[in-house]
Design an enzyme around this catalytic site. Structure first.
Site, mmCIF file in Angstrom:
data_model
loop_
_atom_site.group_PDB
_atom_site.id
_atom_site.type_symbol
_atom_site.label_atom_id
_atom_site.label_comp_id
_atom_site.label_asym_id
_atom_site.label_seq_id
_atom_site.Cartn_x
_atom_site.Cartn_y
_atom_site.Cartn_z
ATOM 1 N N HIS A 133 18.016 6.397 -8.427
ATOM 2 C CA HIS A 133 17.846 7.181 -6.581
ATOM 3 C C HIS A 133 17.279 8.274 -7.050
ATOM 4 O O HIS A 133 17.949 9.440 -7.252
ATOM 5 C CB HIS A 133 19.169 6.711 -5.824
ATOM 6 C CG HIS A 133 19.000 6.679 -4.023
ATOM 7 N ND1 HIS A 133 19.007 7.999 -4.000
ATOM 8 C CD2 HIS A 133 19.070 5.954 -3.163
ATOM 9 C CE1 HIS A 133 19.098 7.968 -2.412
ATOM 10 N NE2 HIS A 133 18.735 6.360 -2.214
ATOM 11 N N ASP A 210 26.648 7.948 -10.734
ATOM 12 C CA ASP A 210 26.093 8.025 -9.748
ATOM 13 C C ASP A 210 26.028 6.703 -8.963
ATOM 14 O O ASP A 210 26.307 5.681 -9.807
ATOM 15 C CB ASP A 210 24.824 7.823 -9.299
ATOM 16 C CG ASP A 210 24.900 7.321 -7.733
ATOM 17 O OD1 ASP A 210 25.385 6.503 -7.246
ATOM 18 O OD2 ASP A 210 22.982 7.183 -7.221
ATOM 19 N N GLN A 213 26.767 2.307 -5.640
ATOM 20 C CA GLN A 213 26.263 0.559 -5.817
ATOM 21 C C GLN A 213 27.292 0.251 -7.000
ATOM 22 O O GLN A 213 27.353 -1.451 -6.935
ATOM 23 C CB GLN A 213 24.986 0.161 -5.843
ATOM 24 C CG GLN A 213 23.592 1.211 -5.119
ATOM 25 C CD GLN A 213 24.044 0.300 -3.722
ATOM 26 O OE1 GLN A 213 24.485 -0.540 -3.589
ATOM 27 N NE2 GLN A 213 22.674 1.103 -2.941
ATOM 28 N N CYS A 375 14.518 4.532 -2.426
ATOM 29 C CA CYS A 375 13.883 5.912 -2.268
ATOM 30 C C CYS A 375 14.249 5.963 -4.072
ATOM 31 O O CYS A 375 15.077 6.258 -4.537
ATOM 32 C CB CYS A 375 15.345 6.301 -2.412
ATOM 33 S SG CYS A 375 15.623 6.801 -0.573
HETATM 34 N N1 PMP Z 1 22.292 6.846 -5.628
HETATM 35 C C1 PMP Z 1 22.449 5.431 -4.945
HETATM 36 C C2 PMP Z 1 21.817 4.717 -6.205
HETATM 37 C C3 PMP Z 1 22.305 4.853 -3.860
HETATM 38 O O1 PMP Z 1 21.250 3.664 -3.324
HETATM 39 C C4 PMP Z 1 22.698 5.855 -2.970
HETATM 40 C C5 PMP Z 1 22.024 5.504 -1.419
HETATM 41 N N2 PMP Z 1 21.137 4.929 -0.917
HETATM 42 C C6 PMP Z 1 22.039 7.095 -3.276
HETATM 43 C C7 PMP Z 1 22.482 7.258 -3.932
HETATM 44 C C8 PMP Z 1 22.431 8.127 -1.589
HETATM 45 O O2 PMP Z 1 23.861 7.731 -0.835
HETATM 46 P P1 PMP Z 1 23.872 8.785 0.049
HETATM 47 O O3 PMP Z 1 22.344 8.564 1.115
HETATM 48 O O4 PMP Z 1 24.879 8.066 1.225
HETATM 49 O O5 PMP Z 1 23.993 10.066 0.084
#
Ligand code: PMP
Length: 420
Positions: A133, A210, A213, A375
């Site tokens: 992401h 991270d 998910q 993203c």
């Molecule tokens: N990492 C991953 C794998 C995500 O799916 C997301 C959210 N789409 C994020 C990071 C970012 O999280 P947040 O927008 O809650 O900061």
């Protein structure tokens, strides 16, 4: 799986009684943000109505109560990921947690913090994966630019799994940081954390996970996974917006210098300098998201009561139905179709129809999916597409909902007159 009662779970989520375009809502966008059960909404509201006060300050009764609730919430979120309360730093979300690490390492590289902190200099390497992401990619690009370090990436195979042979070659003497998602938000594949941690530990590199998910879907024990640091967000795991956490091994958190500075993170302050509290407070400058922490604690208690092994099993059934169903539809291609361990999340491309058009056709039937690059532009580029459709399930998703989605999806190409 036996005791898991999805009908009872659904009754806990007020939003699931909404209709969309005259159809009952089928919410298949939990990977973007999850829905929230009533206990979470009630916990925040009840705190604000009965106990709200500034935490860690003030001698009055309400402030003491609020502080206790706030620190209880930290303990609950920590326990959910197998950690001690002291190893959980509140942040505004996973993005903030990952940036916090990158900036802390940047500060350490400028000579701030304990001598044992990770320091980067010209030519040192940061290793990410091709499937990250943007939140776990751009902070490292920026850190590399600030320090003269080199950013490298572990490639993804056609089936969506990470190329571990390449990883073993890439992670070497110069590697200082290895960072990767536990579960990609596009592929849904559970990455082999133990193998990657072993490769990183062999060369003494810091590991950053991270866990955005994975935390909503799997039993999670961060200390047992052996990672040094990890980020996750409340709003993806039935909790409130505006709060997330950075988990860190105690010695790693102690060694890293703070990033944001100001009130609440200090002991003695003079006009010239300041002494910092130990972690986690060292990283928590300013007023914290207190009611959100309390809501998040309610969310993890709710998930714990369902039992994460049962949640995982429920979602595995959905995952198989979802992926097998998509595989059976002509002209639809899954991104990363490996029969690996997975969560119920997948992204796909519909031949001849733009992802946004697919999303609209589904929306007309009350089915909410995500469309776009999610993203993760580099990963989409790797698969030769600019946009995909992503369907993602949660604790409240039913097999009937997956079937309704598959039925709608199977009519999309005919609707647009392609593939006839
Ligand atoms: N990492 C991953 C794998 C995500 O799916 C997301 C959210 N789409 C994020 C990071 C970012 O999280 P947040 O927008 O809650 O900061």
């Amino acid at each position: 799986a036996g005791t898991f009662d999805v009908t009872a779970v659904r009754a806990d989520f007020p939003i699931l009684s909404e209709s969309v375009n005259g159809e009952p809502l089928v919410y298949l966008d939990s990977a973007a943000t999850s829905q929230k059960p009533r206990v979470v909404l009630d916990a925040e509201r009840s705190f604000l109505e009965h106990e709200n006060a500034a935490v860690h300050r003030g001698a009055h009764t309400l402030a003491a109560e609020a502080t206790e609730r706030f620190e209880d919430a930290r303990a609950a979120v920590a326990a959910f990921v197998g950690a001690d309360p002291d190893s959980i730093v509140w942040t505004s979300g996973a993005t903030c947690a990952l940036n916090l690490v990158a900036y802390a390492v940047g500060n350490a590289s400028l000579g701030r913090g304990a001598a044992s902190a990770v320091r980067l200099s010209l030519g040192d390497e940061i290793v990410v994966t091709e499937a990250e992401h943007h939140a776990n990619l751009i902070p490292w690009q920026e850190l590399a630019a600030r320090t003269g370090a080199v950013l490298r990436h572990i490639p993804v195979h056609d089936d969506g799994t990470l190329d571990l042979d390449a990883a073993a070659e890439i992670i070497g003497e110069r590697t200082k940081i290895v960072t990767f998602s536990h579960v990609s938000n596009v592929l849904g594949i559970i990455n082999p954390v133990a193998e990657l941690v072993a490769l990183a530990q062999r060369v003494g590199a810091l590991t950053v996970l991270d866990a955005c998910q994975s935390a909503p879907h799997l039993p999670l024990d961060l200390p047992a996974l052996g990672v040094d640091l990890a980020a996750f967000s409340a709003h993806k795991m039935l909790g409130p917006y505006g709060i997330g956490a950075l988990y860190g091994r105690r010695d790693v958190l102690e060694a890293l210098p703070p990033v944001a500075t100001g009130g609440s993170m200090v002991t003695t302050v003079t006009l010239e300098r300041a002494e910092f509290l130990p972690a986690p407070q060292k990283f928590e400058a300013g007023t914290q998201p207190v009611s959100q922490a309390i809501g998040w604690a309610a969310a993890v208690r709710y998930l714990d009561a369902l039992g994460m092994p049962a949640v995982h099993e429920h979602e595995r059934v959905l995952e198989r139905r979802l992926r097998e169903g998509i595989r059976g539809i002509a002209g639809v291609r899954l991104l990363g179709d490996a029969d690996a361990d997975r969560v119920a999340l997948c992204a796909f491309d519909v031949d001849g129809v733009h992802a946004h058009d697919v999303g609209q056709v589904l929306d007309a039937r009350g089915i909410a999916v995500r469309v776009g690059h999610h993203c993760a532009q580099p990963l989409h580029r790797r698969f030769g597409v600019t946009a995909t459709v992503r369907a993602s399930a949660s604790v409240f998703t039913t097999e009937a909902e997956i079937d309704a989605f598959l039925d709608a999806l199977s009519g999309v190409r005919a609707f647009f007159g392609v593939g006839r």
